[in-house]
Structure formats: C-alpha cells, structure tokens
Design an enzyme around this catalytic site. Structure first.
Site, PDB file in Angstrom:
ATOM      1  N   ASP A 240     -27.546 -12.472  23.466  1.00 50.41           N
ATOM      2  CA  ASP A 240     -28.579 -13.329  23.257  1.00 50.41           C
ATOM      3  C   ASP A 240     -30.110 -13.498  24.541  1.00 50.41           C
ATOM      4  OD1 ASP A 240     -30.566 -15.806  22.476  1.00 50.41           O
ATOM      5  OD2 ASP A 240     -29.297 -17.489  22.883  1.00 50.41           O
ATOM      6  N   ASP A 241     -31.376 -12.339  24.186  1.00 49.39           N
ATOM      7  CA  ASP A 241     -31.533 -12.465  24.857  1.00 49.39           C
ATOM      8  C   ASP A 241     -31.118 -11.426  26.181  1.00 49.39           C
ATOM      9  OD1 ASP A 241     -32.616 -14.689  23.868  1.00 49.39           O
ATOM     10  OD2 ASP A 241     -33.159 -16.208  25.750  1.00 49.39           O
TER      11      ASP A 241
ATOM     12  N   CYS B 134     -34.664 -15.714  18.415  1.00 48.64           N
ATOM     13  CA  CYS B 134     -33.035 -16.110  17.913  1.00 48.64           C
ATOM     14  C   CYS B 134     -32.393 -16.418  16.581  1.00 48.64           C
ATOM     15  CB  CYS B 134     -33.042 -17.360  19.180  1.00 48.64           C
ATOM     16  SG  CYS B 134     -30.671 -18.210  18.682  1.00 48.64           S
TER      17      CYS B 134
ATOM     18  N   ARG C 153     -30.772 -14.431  13.800  1.00 47.72           N
ATOM     19  CA  ARG C 153     -29.289 -14.868  13.487  1.00 47.72           C
ATOM     20  C   ARG C 153     -28.980 -14.924  11.813  1.00 47.72           C
ATOM     21  NH1 ARG C 153     -26.785 -16.735  18.314  1.00 47.72           N
ATOM     22  NH2 ARG C 153     -28.232 -15.846  19.707  1.00 47.72           N
TER      23      ARG C 153
ATOM     24  N   LYS D  92     -22.568 -19.787  20.328  1.00 44.80           N
ATOM     25  CA  LYS D  92     -23.378 -20.159  20.232  1.00 44.80           C
ATOM     26  C   LYS D  92     -23.508 -20.118  18.195  1.00 44.80           C
ATOM     27  CE  LYS D  92     -28.739 -19.074  20.666  1.00 44.80           C
ATOM     28  NZ  LYS D  92     -30.044 -19.177  21.370  1.00 44.80           N
TER      29      LYS D  92
ATOM     30  N   HIS E 147     -26.687 -22.156  16.654  1.00 42.35           N
ATOM     31  CA  HIS E 147     -27.925 -22.177  15.893  1.00 42.35           C
ATOM     32  C   HIS E 147     -28.804 -21.961  14.893  1.00 42.35           C
ATOM     33  CE1 HIS E 147     -32.525 -21.819  18.401  1.00 42.35           C
ATOM     34  NE2 HIS E 147     -32.386 -23.002  18.361  1.00 42.35           N
TER      35      HIS E 147
ATOM     36  N   HIS F  76     -28.461 -16.084  27.824  1.00 47.89           N
ATOM     37  CA  HIS F  76     -30.218 -17.090  27.417  1.00 47.89           C
ATOM     38  C   HIS F  76     -29.927 -17.826  28.954  1.00 47.89           C
ATOM     39  CE1 HIS F  76     -32.595 -20.196  25.855  1.00 47.89           C
ATOM     40  NE2 HIS F  76     -32.556 -19.967  24.883  1.00 47.89           N
TER      41      HIS F  76
ATOM     42  N   ASP G 298     -29.680 -10.582  20.388  1.00 48.38           N
ATOM     43  CA  ASP G 298     -30.879 -11.243  19.255  1.00 48.38           C
ATOM     44  C   ASP G 298     -32.072 -11.032  19.345  1.00 48.38           C
ATOM     45  OD1 ASP G 298     -31.253 -12.784  21.489  1.00 48.38           O
ATOM     46  OD2 ASP G 298     -30.791 -14.581  20.325  1.00 48.38           O
ATOM     47  N   ASN G 299     -32.543 -10.203  20.776  1.00 52.93           N
ATOM     48  CA  ASN G 299     -33.379  -9.992  20.791  1.00 52.93           C
ATOM     49  C   ASN G 299     -33.925 -10.001  22.228  1.00 52.93           C
ATOM     50  OD1 ASN G 299     -34.003 -13.515  20.595  1.00 52.93           O
ATOM     51  ND2 ASN G 299     -34.343 -12.642  23.042  1.00 52.93           N
TER      52      ASN G 299
ATOM     53  N   LYS H  88     -38.917 -11.150  24.707  1.00 55.30           N
ATOM     54  CA  LYS H  88     -38.314 -12.345  23.921  1.00 55.30           C
ATOM     55  C   LYS H  88     -39.691 -13.225  23.385  1.00 55.30           C
ATOM     56  CE  LYS H  88     -35.891 -16.028  23.605  1.00 55.30           C
ATOM     57  NZ  LYS H  88     -34.892 -17.458  24.013  1.00 55.30           N
TER      58      LYS H  88
END
Length: 742
Positions: free
Chosen positions: A238-239, A276, A280, A334, A336, A431, A541-542, A606
C-alpha cells in the site's frame, strides 16, 4: 365478447390438459380477461385452477406461466409432480408454493413438509428434508423413466442411508448423460401414472427395461485444478513508490524481493491506478475499476453507476475462479473493497472476502489501521474482539503468522488430498500512519541524515546503471503534491533535519519488515519443497504518498483532515518527542520530500494520475514454469494480472465459457494476459492500442499506437512542462520554473 374469449381459452386449456394426461372437463370458473383471447396468462389461470385434477394443486407466479405451458405442451411436468407419483406411500393432497418458480428445491421442501409428514413411517424420513434439491428431483424423474424398479424410488431407499452416501448432482448427471432420449409418453386424455405403474415406453427405446443402467461412483472425485497447477501468491503493498525496493535500486536491503526478481521478472513499465480501492478491484477481477464498481475508494456510498463501491453480482473475483477450479483460497491483510457503512459486525456481509471466493480471511476491512493497536480485525465473517495487544505486537507480523498457518493447514492432510492454494496477501504497510518495531528502526538510525535530494540522486543513478530507466532520463522536478516546491534540504537547520530524517527511518524499517514477511513465507515453501511451483506476484497499489505534507506529521489525521470550517489555528502536527515517531505513541507520516524520493524518477504522488502516482514495481516469479527473464519494459496494466495468472495456471475465466455468478452472466474482463511477454522478451506489450505520449513542448499530445513496446520511462516523465503553462488557479498557479533536484 368476454364469453367468446372465455370459450376459446377454456377450449385451449382443455386441449393442453388432455395432451398432458389431465382432465377433459373444464368447470365454469371466473377468469379476469385483461390480455384478450388466447392469452397465455388466462390459459394458465384456467389450468392452475384444474391442476388438482391431475395430481397437483398450486398457484402460478405470473412470470412462470409461459414456462408451465411449454412444459404442458411437451407432456412433461414439474419435478414436484414426479415426487407425487414416485412415492409408493404418497398421494398428493394440497400444496401452496406461489412464491417460488417450478422445479425449485424450496417448493420440494414445502411439498414434503406440508404433505409427507403424515406418511413418515419409513426409516430416515427426515433425511429427505435436508437433501432435496433440483438434482434429486431430476434423478428421481429419470429413474422413474428408465428403471422403475430401482430401489432409489422406493420409500425406504430414498429416505434411508443409501441415498445419503450418494451425490445428487453426480447421480442426476449420470442418468441424464446415459439416457439422453427418454421422453415421457402418455396417451391423450389419460390420467397420470399411479405410483405402482410407469409411463408407456417402446421396447426398442434405449429407455426400455432391458437397457443396462450404470450407477455412479459412491464417492465422486472432487474438482481439481489442471495437473501441475502452481500455488499462487499475490502480495500487494500500500502506497509504496517505484524506487523503494532493492530490485528497483533502493538502498533498503530486500533480499527476499531480490530473490523473486533474480528467479523471475521485474516489470519496469507497469501501471496501476492512483488510489487504493480501484486498483484492488482491478487486480482481483481483471475489470477496469468503474466496471467493477469502484470508481473511487470505499469510504463513501454514493450509489451511482460505477461508484457503488461494491463488486457487482456479475463480477467474478480471481479467488472465486480459482476456488471453483479446486484451489484452496485465503486472503490476509487489508481488504478495502467494502464501503465503510458495511464493515461493522451487523452489516450485510455479501461484500466481505469470504463471500467473494476466499475460504478464509484474516485482516482489516478498512483502508488503514494502526500497526500496534488495530481498530478492527476480522476473522472470516466475525469481528475479533481484542481489548489490548501484546507489547511487541506488529500488524505485519500478525498477518504473516496467519498466512503461514493457512499454508501449513493446506498441507496437513494426506498428499493425495492436498490442493494448490491461492494466497492474497494485502499489507497495510506502507499506508500511514507509519509504524515499525524498534528492532527494525534501529537498523536505520542516522541513515538518512543527508536528506531526500541526495537519496533521490543516488537512486536515480543506480536505476540508470541497472537499465531500469534510459540514460537520458532527467531528474524529476522538485514539486510537492499541491504544486509548491519541495523544501530544499540544505535550507533546513540541524534540528529540523534530524526530525525529518526520523520519518524516513520509519518508512525504511517498514519496507524491511515487509521483506522479512515475504522471506518467512518463502522459507516455508522451501521447507515444503513447493517454492519452485509457486507463482508469486509482488506489486503496490499506487505510488508513494505526499499525505504527510511538506513537513511531515506526528498526528496523521490532523494532516489528513481536508474539511471546510477548520479553525484558523488548526495545526497539522503535534509537538511530541521525536523519539516517539514510528512507535505506538505517535501517528506519523513522512514529509513529501521523502515521497518524491520514493517515486524516483517520476514526479508527483499517490492520488494523482502523473507517473509518480501510477508507476510502481511489479515482480513475478515461477521457477518451475517460467525461466528467469530479468527486466521487462513492456507496458502492462493492473487489469492484466488476473488474466495472466489464469492463463499461467490453465484455468479459464467464467466469461469465456458462458459462466454465471449467482445465476447472472459474468462480465467479460478488460485485462489481457501478458504471458507471451514472460516467455519472449521481444514480444510487444499485449495492451495493443496503448497510449504513447508525443511531446511537442509545452504540451503532451497522446496518440494511439499498435505496438507500445518501448524502454520504460520515456513517456509520462516530463509530460507537460509546468513552467510553460499559462497562469491559472489550482495546484499549478505559480508559472515560474520549478526547482530540479540538484
């Protein structure tokens, strides 16, 4: 006129009933004529009122009228009728099933509950209540035609233990396959056959009594993936930025990730979405986010098309497809993909992981969480009640422990019973709020005292040396998320430098922790002898985030607050001891200068559609199935992961075989398998028609190309020159040229 219509409709109803073996006499019954003479609805109402003459009384759902009439024309009846004439001890009396269509297992259950209770004098009668379904009805019907003396249709066998040891589905399938041409044959005007008789049949028919009937095996084989199908592990961070791991020339040691790259592939031109939830959805379905239902993050509920923030009923996940092919499946970390209003214990759970194809789930449904005191942890469909966590607790370790237990559990049975597994491991890291164990933090104390400008230059040079980016790739402009220049590190005083360096130490420790997590999983696979036949995918994810703002913060949500009406003295940081940064007593996030270094060589972050927001690393390894290939610079997109994985393991997507989900046709996917690129370095990108930028300064003009195969980073690096844009409001309102990292 009404009488004339009535006469015509009753004549037609009488004809249908006679053809089907029912009564020839139609009593005078009131019918409401709303559709005119010959209306199928009117005819169906007349027939419905007379079904008790042929052994079944029911009320029709208007939507089922046409279906029922077609069945009457063909001389066949609902499966409920089959039960009615197949049980030696049963004569149908009354039945009301108006809420359900014909041939439904609910109707069958109601049928027996209402009428068979008075005849439950044979052993095991209650078993039938639990096992009645469409397959049972179909099997009973076929058996009545081809083998009327079979013990299956006698009361004792049908209700006893013999039936409980058989598969209803396989039984029905076997007789349907072996007896495809066994029609019901009734003479016109006759009554339905009694329980002691059977339909008339020709002696030359394949359904004659002399035809052998092969029973199905008592223990049907379970669904299995293709021989040699690999385990599949997808690790999603994540991030995390483009330059944050060793294979993309980070200074942070990541030996497990380096092993993946050395044994497989590193994609340098892979693209994702800038936030995010959409990615996903894309990764797990192969659909563009809007088509999957996630045009935005799952933190609201507008309900508009494409922004429903739930995966649609007609959208199959990778987990559902692999599970249907025989894989064991689990998700850790995670999620989300459930909007905020549905993550509580009492909510509808149809969008929770277990309902989307995973046998097991352990993690956080939310978009972010504390690394030390998680707000909510869910196991399968239940919120885990945790009042306090151990002193050495870290959510990354907790997730990893659960992932290892899942893998070990799939190997606890006999070898012949073991199945390949699919593990979707979605980290909460990187994150914010950032957090890491003290033992990991200690490794990086003092490492980043030279600042983000130096770090970016060093990473950039190593990327060129390795061939990740072309030699002519320039350093990015030093621009923050809101268009202002990133702070010049050399302009800071010593105390501020020490404070800002602390944040990057935490971030580096988190990357280290993620690599340790992967190393533990790889070690287990090595121990089990399954590492080589495991397909491992690793990505983010990004891109790296600028949520910490220019100065960073020890109060993540204070900096994150973007709501109108904040007081003028609102502060985006709190004055806490810098020693707390990264631990359980702070909610930290690093300054955007470190985010700029994370995204080397790209600009922005992001949440933005510039390359810094959508270009991330992609590693893929499967030693048993793919020879190590090193770098791949073909353009590929997040939607391509699901079709590529399915292609490699040999499992078709439901949309290619007329598949359905809950009775609804499955959407076709937007992604394209890049397996050909894995097998041939010279193969062009499988995303034909991708967009390449033609730069005619000061504007960047997109054009479509059939072969977007090109070295990475040659487009979307400079795009539009901010300094050449006209003055305007917004993040680029300052027309002066930006500082480039020295």
């Amino acid at each position: 006129m009404a009488n004339e219509h009535y006469t015509r409709d009753t004549d037609r109803a009488r004809q249908l009933l006679a053809e089907a073996g029912g009564a020839e006499t139609i009593p005078e019954i009131p019918v409401s004529y709303t559709a005119g003479s010959g209306s199928e609805q009117n005819i169906a109402q007349i027939i419905a009122a007379n079904l008790d003459e042929i052994g079944l009384r029911t009320r029709l759902d208007p939507q089922e009228n046409a279906v029922m009439i077609d069945r009457l024309r063909g001389g066949t009846f609902d499966g409920l009728w089959v039960l009615g004439h197949s049980f030696a001890q049963y004569t149908p009396s009354t039945l009301s099933v108006s809420a359900f269509p014909f041939n439904s297992e609910k109707n069958a259950s109601n049928f027996l509950d209402d009428d068979y209770a008075t005849h439950a004098d044979s052993p095991g009668a209650s078993t039938i209540y639990r096992r009645l379904n469409n397959d049972l009805l179909e099997a009973a019907f076929i058996l009545e035609l081809v083998a009327p003396d079979s013990p299956l249709v006698t009361t004792s066998a049908l209700h006893g233990v013999t039936w409980s040891k058989r598969s209803e589905l396989d039984l029905a399938h076997a007789y349907l396959t072996e007896r495809p041409s066994c029609p019901v044959s009734f003479s016109a005007g006759s009554r339905l056959p009694s329980a002691s008789s059977s339909p008339a049949r020709s002696s030359s028919s394949p359904c004659s009594d002399s035809s052998p009937v092969t029973p199905p095996p008592p223990w049907p084989d379970p669904v299995r993936p293709p021989d040699g199908a690999p385990n599949v592990i997808v690790v999603l961070l994540d991030d995390m930025g483009y330059a944050d791991i060793g294979p993309f020339r980070s200074e942070i040691p990541t030996p497990a990730l380096q092993r993946l790259a050395d044994e497989g592939f590193a994609f340098t031109n892979y693209h994702t979405t800038p936030v995010c939830s959409p990615v996903r959805a894309a990764v797990l379905t192969g659909l563009n986010p809007h088509r999957a239902g996630f045009a935005s993050v799952a933190n609201s509920g507008p309900g508009f098309p494409g922004v429903r923030l739930e995966l649609g009923e007609d959208v199959s996940t990778l987990a559902e497809v692999l599970h249907g092919a025989g894989y064991a499946t689990a998700a850790v970390g995670k999620w989300h993909l459930t909007r905020d209003s549905l993550i509580h214990e009492g909510a509808d759970k149809s969008s929770w992981p277990v309902q989307r194809g995973f046998d097991h789930y352990y993690g956080s449904l939310e978009g972010l969480n504390s690394f030390f005191h998680p707000n909510q942890i869910v196991r399968d469909n239940t919120v885990v009640q945790v009042e306090e966590t151990p002193e050495d607790y870290c959510i990354t370790d907790d997730y990893t422990d659960e992932a290892l237990r899942f893998i070990q559990g799939t190997r606890a049975s006999a070898p012949q019973e073991q199945r390949p597994f699919f593990l979707y491991f979605a980290h909460t890291a990187m994150h914010g709020p950032l957090g890491a164990k003290e033992s990991d933090l200690a490794k990086y104390r003092g490492r980043y005292s030279e600042g983000w400008d130096v770090l970016l230059r060093e990473r950039h040079a190593r990327q060129i040396d390795l061939g990740i980016i072309p030699p002519e790739t320039p350093l990015p402009e030093s621009v923050g998320r809101l268009g202002k220049e990133v702070i010049d590190w050399d302009s800071l005083d010593g105390e501020t430098k020490d404070l800002y360096a602390r944040y990057q130490e935490v971030y580096a420790a988190m990357v280290d922790s993620v690599d340790q997590s992967l190393s533990r999983i790889i070690d287990l696979l090595d121990e089990l002898g399954e590492k080589d036949n495991t397909l491992v995918v690793f990505t983010s994810d990004n891109g790296g985030s600028a949520e910490g703002g220019p100065e960073g913060t020890r109060s993540y949500f204070s900096r994150f607050a973007h709501v109108p009406g904040l007081p003028e003295d609102w502060t985006a940081d709190v004055d806490r001891d810098p020693a707390f940064i990264g631990g359980p007593r702070s909610m930290a996030h690093y300054p955007e200068g470190w985010g700029m270094a994370s995204n080397t060589p790209f600009r922005f972050y992001k949440g933005q559609t510039f390359a810094g927001g959508v270009r991330v690393p992609l590693l893929l390894s499967w030693p048993a199935g793919l020879a190590a290939g090193g770098l791949r610079d073909q353009y590929q997109y997040a939607t391509d992961l699901t079709p590529t994985i399915l292609d490699l393991v040999g499992v078709p997507h439901p949309s290619t075989v007329n598949g359905t989900r809950h009775g609804v046709p499955v959407k076709d996917i937007d992604g394209v398998s890049f397996a050909p690129v894995l097998r041939d370095a010279s193969h062009p990108s499988t995303k034909a028609g991708a967009v390449r930028r033609v730069r005619r300064q000061p504007w960047a003009v997109p054009r479509r190309v059939e072969d977007p195969h090109e070295p990475p980073a040659r487009y979307a690096l400079r795009g539009r020159r901010v300094g050449a844009l006209p003055r305007r409001r917004g993040p680029h309102r300052d027309p002066r040229p930006r500082r480039t990292v020295p």
